[in-house]
Design a protein around this motif. Structure first.
Motif, PDB file in Angstrom:
ATOM      1  N   ALA A  80      56.561  47.000   8.224  1.00  0.00           N
ATOM      2  CA  ALA A  80      56.848  47.790   9.024  1.00  0.00           C
ATOM      3  C   ALA A  80      56.602  49.230   8.808  1.00  0.00           C
ATOM      4  O   ALA A  80      56.801  49.643   7.516  1.00  0.00           O
ATOM      5  CB  ALA A  80      58.445  47.977   9.471  1.00  0.00           C
ATOM      6  N   ARG A 109      53.343  49.426  18.130  1.00  0.00           N
ATOM      7  CA  ARG A 109      54.550  49.760  18.662  1.00  0.00           C
ATOM      8  C   ARG A 109      54.666  51.040  19.555  1.00  0.00           C
ATOM      9  O   ARG A 109      55.463  51.260  20.419  1.00  0.00           O
ATOM     10  CB  ARG A 109      55.828  49.907  17.704  1.00  0.00           C
ATOM     11  CG  ARG A 109      55.845  48.530  16.913  1.00  0.00           C
ATOM     12  CD  ARG A 109      56.951  48.604  15.745  1.00  0.00           C
ATOM     13  NE  ARG A 109      58.332  48.396  16.168  1.00  0.00           N
ATOM     14  CZ  ARG A 109      59.539  48.497  15.590  1.00  0.00           C
ATOM     15  NH1 ARG A 109      59.396  48.465  14.180  1.00  0.00           N
ATOM     16  NH2 ARG A 109      60.619  48.365  15.949  1.00  0.00           N
ATOM     17  N   GLU A 145      53.370  54.049  15.064  1.00  0.00           N
ATOM     18  CA  GLU A 145      54.099  52.969  14.324  1.00  0.00           C
ATOM     19  C   GLU A 145      53.493  51.306  14.733  1.00  0.00           C
ATOM     20  O   GLU A 145      52.978  51.241  15.642  1.00  0.00           O
ATOM     21  CB  GLU A 145      55.791  53.042  14.870  1.00  0.00           C
ATOM     22  CG  GLU A 145      56.446  54.118  14.469  1.00  0.00           C
ATOM     23  CD  GLU A 145      57.926  54.075  14.785  1.00  0.00           C
ATOM     24  OE1 GLU A 145      58.608  53.202  14.619  1.00  0.00           O
ATOM     25  OE2 GLU A 145      58.447  55.243  15.139  1.00  0.00           O
ATOM     26  N   SER A 146      53.583  50.577  13.761  1.00  0.00           N
ATOM     27  CA  SER A 146      53.349  49.216  13.783  1.00  0.00           C
ATOM     28  C   SER A 146      53.972  48.497  12.899  1.00  0.00           C
ATOM     29  O   SER A 146      54.812  48.727  11.959  1.00  0.00           O
ATOM     30  CB  SER A 146      51.889  49.195  13.534  1.00  0.00           C
ATOM     31  OG  SER A 146      51.642  49.409  12.278  1.00  0.00           O
ATOM     32  N   LEU A 147      53.844  46.931  13.209  1.00  0.00           N
ATOM     33  CA  LEU A 147      54.475  45.722  12.500  1.00  0.00           C
ATOM     34  C   LEU A 147      53.185  45.093  12.115  1.00  0.00           C
ATOM     35  O   LEU A 147      52.231  44.906  12.950  1.00  0.00           O
ATOM     36  CB  LEU A 147      55.478  45.106  13.412  1.00  0.00           C
ATOM     37  CG  LEU A 147      56.709  45.637  13.609  1.00  0.00           C
ATOM     38  CD1 LEU A 147      57.534  44.627  14.588  1.00  0.00           C
ATOM     39  CD2 LEU A 147      57.682  45.732  12.309  1.00  0.00           C
ATOM     40  N   ASP A 174      52.980  41.659  25.405  1.00  0.00           N
ATOM     41  CA  ASP A 174      54.085  41.735  26.130  1.00  0.00           C
ATOM     42  C   ASP A 174      54.230  40.814  27.311  1.00  0.00           C
ATOM     43  O   ASP A 174      54.781  40.669  28.290  1.00  0.00           O
ATOM     44  CB  ASP A 174      54.063  43.150  27.032  1.00  0.00           C
ATOM     45  CG  ASP A 174      52.552  43.598  27.658  1.00  0.00           C
ATOM     46  OD1 ASP A 174      51.648  42.480  27.522  1.00  0.00           O
ATOM     47  OD2 ASP A 174      52.505  44.397  28.385  1.00  0.00           O
ATOM     48  N   ALA A 182      55.540  38.881  19.285  1.00  0.00           N
ATOM     49  CA  ALA A 182      55.954  40.459  18.972  1.00  0.00           C
ATOM     50  C   ALA A 182      57.325  40.578  18.708  1.00  0.00           C
ATOM     51  O   ALA A 182      58.083  41.383  17.945  1.00  0.00           O
ATOM     52  CB  ALA A 182      55.454  41.187  20.110  1.00  0.00           C
ATOM     53  N   ASP A 183      58.176  39.698  19.604  1.00  0.00           N
ATOM     54  CA  ASP A 183      59.699  39.870  19.642  1.00  0.00           C
ATOM     55  C   ASP A 183      60.384  39.123  18.133  1.00  0.00           C
ATOM     56  O   ASP A 183      60.929  39.619  17.650  1.00  0.00           O
ATOM     57  CB  ASP A 183      60.291  39.276  20.599  1.00  0.00           C
ATOM     58  CG  ASP A 183      61.675  39.268  20.665  1.00  0.00           C
ATOM     59  OD1 ASP A 183      62.459  40.003  20.801  1.00  0.00           O
ATOM     60  OD2 ASP A 183      62.358  38.138  20.562  1.00  0.00           O
ATOM     61  N   THR A 186      59.615  41.684  15.354  1.00  0.00           N
ATOM     62  CA  THR A 186      60.535  42.592  15.481  1.00  0.00           C
ATOM     63  C   THR A 186      61.881  42.417  15.112  1.00  0.00           C
ATOM     64  O   THR A 186      62.509  42.978  14.260  1.00  0.00           O
ATOM     65  CB  THR A 186      60.700  43.245  17.116  1.00  0.00           C
ATOM     66  OG1 THR A 186      59.274  43.628  17.577  1.00  0.00           O
ATOM     67  CG2 THR A 186      61.477  44.261  17.137  1.00  0.00           C
ATOM     68  N   ARG A 187      62.135  41.073  15.353  1.00  0.00           N
ATOM     69  CA  ARG A 187      63.651  40.545  14.716  1.00  0.00           C
ATOM     70  C   ARG A 187      63.511  40.570  13.212  1.00  0.00           C
ATOM     71  O   ARG A 187      64.325  40.703  12.522  1.00  0.00           O
ATOM     72  CB  ARG A 187      63.992  39.256  15.437  1.00  0.00           C
ATOM     73  CG  ARG A 187      64.417  39.407  16.736  1.00  0.00           C
ATOM     74  CD  ARG A 187      64.490  38.187  17.528  1.00  0.00           C
ATOM     75  NE  ARG A 187      64.801  38.152  19.161  1.00  0.00           N
ATOM     76  CZ  ARG A 187      66.109  38.564  19.428  1.00  0.00           C
ATOM     77  NH1 ARG A 187      67.130  38.375  18.568  1.00  0.00           N
ATOM     78  NH2 ARG A 187      66.305  38.609  20.690  1.00  0.00           N
ATOM     79  N   GLU A 189      62.100  42.244  11.179  1.00  0.00           N
ATOM     80  CA  GLU A 189      62.231  43.682  10.743  1.00  0.00           C
ATOM     81  C   GLU A 189      63.662  43.902  10.248  1.00  0.00           C
ATOM     82  O   GLU A 189      63.795  44.550   9.163  1.00  0.00           O
ATOM     83  CB  GLU A 189      61.727  44.833  11.677  1.00  0.00           C
ATOM     84  CG  GLU A 189      61.855  46.061  10.931  1.00  0.00           C
ATOM     85  CD  GLU A 189      61.415  47.214  12.073  1.00  0.00           C
ATOM     86  OE1 GLU A 189      61.429  48.478  11.636  1.00  0.00           O
ATOM     87  OE2 GLU A 189      61.223  46.813  13.179  1.00  0.00           O
TER      88      GLU A 189
END
Length: 366
Positions: A80, A109, A145-147, A174, A182-183, A186-187, A189
């Protein structure tokens, strides 16, 4: 099996991160730790070790600012990051110096990102993602920002030549399976220190399954994805679908099976492999959402019946009975305890341990 491969690969992989699978996400760079003069050079040195060697040049006159966090998951690494406007270049000379021979999938992001590789140039918007290859030169301009998820070429079970067709092209994050990936990233992270090495390997396998299905979807070659990967990704898609429709009282086993074009029997078998029934999983998730809302101070004056209905319990009496059976207290008692009224939990302690043996969340084992 893929998990065994992931576990073995960790000891010989190209990533030079210290630590072991299961470490929590660690911040390894913060521009505030350096002078304005040294911040960009320190960023280049850190990313060369944690990601790959690349060259950087600031765009504009402001000093560089940013941060970088990483989580090693065996052969897979999640990063991240946030960064100020810069131009990033990976040249043939840098590739000859060091090449981890990895694919990277970046999820944007916020901010502005332009990526150029393999004769493809694209401006990526927040919510989009792109795949690129450490073994080929690329150039990017980035601010935001990015992952990033990175993994060896050999762990993506599709021909590299075919994957190159979609390098540096915008992929939606999305909608559909892209949204689930993507979700999931994010989790990841928020991965905690209680994540064991075996948990890390399973998470790596799950993330690779999702990446594989996303790539195969855009290459229109889903039939070439290995059967075990398709099965695991189907399971994750079903979980995501349930999570997005918990408030719908019409969320039934039949409806879920029909939406995913499988038989009810196949759906039950899919969940049985993870030690839980479909109905138990739905009920557990609905109960958890109700607990969160009951303990939420911003919903303090919202009737319990309205919260229950919001999460798929249209009959208040049925909800109260199910809540008491599961947790041993009524919803109103739980709410009082969450706000510090009465005995038991104090303010903000909005978690309950169910009395039943129903798992709170099926794992992602293969």
């Amino acid at each position: 099996m893929r998990e065994e491969h992931l576990g073995r690969w960790h000891s010989t992989g190209p990533f030079r991160r210290s630590g072991s699978p299961g470490d929590s996400m660690e911040k390894i760079y913060d521009s505030t730790d350096f002078s304005a003069h040294d911040a960009l050079d320190a960023w280049a040195a850190t990313t060369a070790d944690a990601v790959m060697p690349t060259g950087f040049r600031l765009v504009g006159t402001e000093p560089f600012h940013g941060w970088l966090k990483v989580a090693p998951l065996g052969a897979v690494q999640i990063s991240a990051m946030a960064y100020h406007s810069f131009r990033c270049m990976r040249t043939p000379k840098l590739i000859r110096r060091a090449d981890p021979e990895c694919f990277q999938v970046a999820f944007m992001r916020s901010g502005r990102h332009v990526l150029e590789q393999n004769r493809s140039r694209t401006a990526l918007q927040p919510g989009e993602m792109a795949i690129f290859d450490s073994s080929r030169p690329f150039e990017s301009w980035a601010d935001g920002e990015s992952l990033l998820i990175q993994f060896p070429h050999t762990l993506l079970p599709l021909p590299t030549s075919r994957i190159h067709r979609i390098l540096a092209r915008p992929l939606p994050g999305d909608q559909g399976i892209g949204c689930l990936l993507a979700d999931f990233l994010t989790r990841l992270e928020g991965i905690g220190a209680d994540c064991t090495p075996q948990d890390a390997i399973r998470l790596a396998a799950a993330s690779l399954d999702l990446v594989t299905v996303v790539v195969a979807h855009h290459l229109e070659c889903e039939s070439e994805v290995p059967a075990d990967s398709r099965q695991r990704s189907l399971y994750l898609r079903v979980l995501a679908y349930i999570q997005g429709h918990l408030g719908d009282p019409a969320l039934t086993v039949d409806a879920i099976a029909a939406t995913h074009h499988i038989s009810v029997r196949s759906l039950h078998r899919l969940f049985q492999q993870h030690g839980v029934s479909v109905r138990a999983w739905i009920r557990a998730q609905r109960m958890e959402r109700c607990c969160q809302d009951l303990a939420d101070p911003t919903r303090r004056h919202q009737p319990i019946a309205a919260i229950a209905a919001r999460w798929g319990f249209p009959r208040p009496a049925d909800f109260t009975r199910a809540f008491r059976t599961r947790y041993g207290i009524t919803p109103s008692e739980f709410r009082d305890r969450a706000y510090g009224h009465g005995t038991g939990a104090g303010p903000g302690n909005g978690r309950l341990v169910p009395r039943s043996r129903t798992p709170q969340a099926p794992d992602h084992r293969s």
